[in-house]
Design a protein around this motif. Structure first.
Motif, PDB file in Angstrom:
ATOM      1  N   UNK A  80      21.102  85.293  36.478  1.00  0.00           N
ATOM      2  CA  UNK A  80      20.095  84.930  35.485  1.00  0.00           C
ATOM      3  C   UNK A  80      20.665  84.170  34.303  1.00  0.00           C
ATOM      4  N   UNK A  81      21.790  83.507  34.523  1.00  0.00           N
ATOM      5  CA  UNK A  81      22.444  82.755  33.445  1.00  0.00           C
ATOM      6  C   UNK A  81      22.576  81.284  33.843  1.00  0.00           C
ATOM      7  N   UNK A  82      22.670  80.421  32.843  1.00  0.00           N
ATOM      8  CA  UNK A  82      22.895  78.997  33.124  1.00  0.00           C
ATOM      9  C   UNK A  82      24.376  78.673  32.935  1.00  0.00           C
ATOM     10  N   UNK A  83      24.885  77.797  33.788  1.00  0.00           N
ATOM     11  CA  UNK A  83      26.217  77.249  33.526  1.00  0.00           C
ATOM     12  C   UNK A  83      26.003  75.985  32.703  1.00  0.00           C
ATOM     13  N   UNK A  84      26.201  76.101  31.403  1.00  0.00           N
ATOM     14  CA  UNK A  84      25.844  75.012  30.488  1.00  0.00           C
ATOM     15  C   UNK A  84      26.880  73.893  30.494  1.00  0.00           C
ATOM     16  N   UNK A  85      28.130  74.249  30.710  1.00  0.00           N
ATOM     17  CA  UNK A  85      29.190  73.240  30.656  1.00  0.00           C
ATOM     18  C   UNK A  85      30.474  73.821  31.210  1.00  0.00           C
ATOM     19  N   UNK A  86      31.329  72.934  31.654  1.00  0.00           N
ATOM     20  CA  UNK A  86      32.723  73.311  31.867  1.00  0.00           C
ATOM     21  C   UNK A  86      33.520  72.567  30.818  1.00  0.00           C
ATOM     22  N   UNK A  87      34.405  73.296  30.153  1.00  0.00           N
ATOM     23  CA  UNK A  87      35.251  72.667  29.153  1.00  0.00           C
ATOM     24  C   UNK A  87      36.664  72.563  29.709  1.00  0.00           C
ATOM     25  N   UNK A  88      37.188  71.372  29.684  1.00  0.00           N
ATOM     26  CA  UNK A  88      38.604  71.132  29.947  1.00  0.00           C
ATOM     27  C   UNK A  88      39.049  71.327  31.395  1.00  0.00           C
ATOM     28  N   UNK A  89      39.459  70.245  31.986  1.00  0.00           N
ATOM     29  CA  UNK A  89      40.214  70.331  33.235  1.00  0.00           C
ATOM     30  C   UNK A  89      41.641  70.715  32.855  1.00  0.00           C
ATOM     31  N   UNK A  90      42.442  71.212  33.794  1.00  0.00           N
ATOM     32  CA  UNK A  90      43.839  71.509  33.464  1.00  0.00           C
ATOM     33  C   UNK A  90      44.549  70.261  32.939  1.00  0.00           C
ATOM     34  N   UNK A  91      45.475  70.488  32.038  1.00  0.00           N
ATOM     35  CA  UNK A  91      46.101  69.352  31.351  1.00  0.00           C
ATOM     36  C   UNK A  91      46.871  68.456  32.336  1.00  0.00           C
ATOM     37  N   UNK A  92      47.368  69.043  33.444  1.00  0.00           N
ATOM     38  CA  UNK A  92      48.124  68.212  34.386  1.00  0.00           C
ATOM     39  C   UNK A  92      47.219  67.324  35.240  1.00  0.00           C
ATOM     40  N   UNK A  93      45.890  67.491  35.102  1.00  0.00           N
ATOM     41  CA  UNK A  93      44.977  66.548  35.745  1.00  0.00           C
ATOM     42  C   UNK A  93      45.042  65.174  35.068  1.00  0.00           C
ATOM     43  N   UNK A  94      45.430  65.168  33.761  1.00  0.00           N
ATOM     44  CA  UNK A  94      45.322  63.891  33.033  1.00  0.00           C
ATOM     45  C   UNK A  94      46.404  63.682  31.970  1.00  0.00           C
ATOM     46  N   UNK A  95      47.541  64.359  32.154  1.00  0.00           N
ATOM     47  CA  UNK A  95      48.621  64.169  31.178  1.00  0.00           C
ATOM     48  C   UNK A  95      49.175  62.732  31.191  1.00  0.00           C
ATOM     49  N   UNK A  96      49.275  62.153  32.379  1.00  0.00           N
ATOM     50  CA  UNK A  96      49.777  60.774  32.455  1.00  0.00           C
ATOM     51  C   UNK A  96      48.763  59.790  31.870  1.00  0.00           C
ATOM     52  N   UNK A  97      47.495  60.140  31.998  1.00  0.00           N
ATOM     53  CA  UNK A  97      46.453  59.304  31.375  1.00  0.00           C
ATOM     54  C   UNK A  97      46.649  59.301  29.861  1.00  0.00           C
ATOM     55  N   UNK A  98      46.808  60.485  29.291  1.00  0.00           N
ATOM     56  CA  UNK A  98      46.911  60.574  27.829  1.00  0.00           C
ATOM     57  C   UNK A  98      48.166  59.889  27.306  1.00  0.00           C
ATOM     58  N   UNK A  99      49.215  59.900  28.116  1.00  0.00           N
ATOM     59  CA  UNK A  99      50.481  59.314  27.664  1.00  0.00           C
ATOM     60  C   UNK A  99      50.690  57.900  28.210  1.00  0.00           C
ATOM     61  N   UNK A 100      49.731  57.409  28.964  1.00  0.00           N
ATOM     62  CA  UNK A 100      49.850  56.050  29.502  1.00  0.00           C
ATOM     63  C   UNK A 100      51.029  55.877  30.449  1.00  0.00           C
ATOM     64  N   UNK A 101      51.320  56.897  31.230  1.00  0.00           N
ATOM     65  CA  UNK A 101      52.496  56.863  32.102  1.00  0.00           C
ATOM     66  C   UNK A 101      52.138  56.336  33.501  1.00  0.00           C
ATOM     67  N   UNK A 102      53.160  55.893  34.239  1.00  0.00           N
ATOM     68  CA  UNK A 102      52.911  55.531  35.636  1.00  0.00           C
ATOM     69  C   UNK A 102      52.260  56.714  36.359  1.00  0.00           C
TER      70      UNK A 102
END
Ligand code: MN
Length: 344
Positions: free
Chosen positions: A81-103
């Motif tokens: 009887x509850x709504x899943x309103x949002x998911x916050x944050x994927x694990x940081x290793x999903x996008x660490x290279x994105x944030x740092x602009x790495x290969x």
């Protein structure tokens, strides 16, 4: 589903029966999950979410989330009887290279897009994110407050010269460029998938930590973020605590600006004492923010999003997650919403 301003239980790692019953018993209309323990490998069945193996550093560590597990998670929550309103944050290793602009960042972007599509197909409306490769910093996690409860605190002077966390330093220009590359790639996918992305501010909101500039620390930075990522599917995870760490007036200005253009998707509703360079966290009833007046402002803006508690002090004999303290904060938020609806 259009609903009015409401509170939900946030910061849950998994949709366990205990967590869902707890949320229901406190009168929440739903929950958010924060960095949930999803296997991310297309598990079609077996067992509640969170029971899957999860070994960091192991080759089994996933790179994205998959549709079926997200769908089952949402349905499981709705079955209580509850709504899943949002998911916050994927694990940081999903996008660490994105944030740092790495290969390797392009592969991460492909995976991030796949995650967004899966979130959308699973009927989950919001994916919260932050852009802090150095994450949240506090200089104390054991500051003694009321009744010997403990909370975290931050003093910029102690960490201004902290050693860099990565092989090189990242300037504001670097971070803007990395961010632009990311958000322009993922927003069209979010639009297609019917998912809204919600940006959390850099906490603490100081110019740089660990050799990495923090660009999402003020109104100017957020205006720029919403210009670069200009889309109806992009908005704010308005962390009132983080904004207030830069000063209550700054928080109010941001709330007014983004609230009036309907860019606030949801709110991390917590209070704080002091502001950068030095602040500490606190109970929701003792901070610098006049919380009732904020609720009245939100009501007058016709805000229809949801509020969750955020960091809470550790109180006596509490669980690690903080059930006692979170129940107190959540009950307080519930009462504030009720009061604001009567006032204004
Ligand atoms: Mn927050």
């Amino acid at each position: 589903m259009v609903q009015g301003m409401r509170f939900v239980i946030g910061n849950l790692r998994e949709a366990s029966e205990e967590n869902l019953l707890f949320a229901k018993q406190l009168g929440a209309s739903g929950i958010t999950l924060n960095t949930p323990l999803l296997a991310g490998r297309g598990s079609f069945g077996s067992g509640p979410i969170g029971t899957t193996y999860w070994v960091r550093g192991d080759e089994e560590v996933p790179k994205r989330w998959d549709f079926f597990e997200l769908l089952q998670t949402r349905k499981r929550i709705e079955d209580y009887g509850l709504a899943l309103e949002a998911i916050e944050n994927v694990p940081i290793w999903f996008y660490d290279k994105i944030m740092l602009g790495l290969p390797g960042r392009d592969e991460q972007i492909d995976n991030y897009c796949a995650t967004i599509r899966a979130v959308g197909k699973a009927g989950i409306p919001i994916l919260g994110y932050h852009f802090m490769p150095t994450r949240v910093w506090r200089t104390s996690k054991t500051t003694r407050i009321r009744g010997n409860a403990t909370c975290s605190a931050f003093d910029y002077d102690l960490v201004r010269d902290a050693p860099p966390m990565f092989e090189r330093e990242y300037t504001e220009d670097d971070m803007w460029s990395n961010y632009e590359y990311f958000i322009k790639a993922v927003l069209p996918v979010a639009e297609e998938a019917g998912v809204r992305l919600a940006l959390h501010p850099d906490d603490p909101p100081v110019p740089s930590l660990g050799g990495v500039a923090r660009v999402f620390r003020n109104l100017e930075g957020f205006k720029r973020a919403m210009e670069i990522g200009d889309s109806p599917n992009h908005g704010l995870d308005f962390c009132m605590g983080t904004w207030a760490e830069s000063g209550v007036e700054n928080m109010k200005a941001a709330l007014q600006h983004f609230g009036s253009i309907d860019k606030i998707l949801y709110i991390h509703f917590r209070n704080v004492i002091g502001s950068v360079p030095k602040f500490r966290e606190c109970f929701i009833d003792e901070g610098d923010v006049d919380t009732l007046s904020i609720l009245v402002t939100l009501k007058n803006m016709n805000f229809t999003g949801f509020l969750i508690d955020d960091h809470v002090p550790q109180v006596v004999n509490d669980t690690e997650w903080g059930h006692r303290s979170r129940a107190y904060a959540t009950g307080y938020i519930s009462a504030l919403i009720h009061a604001a609806k009567q006032l204004g």
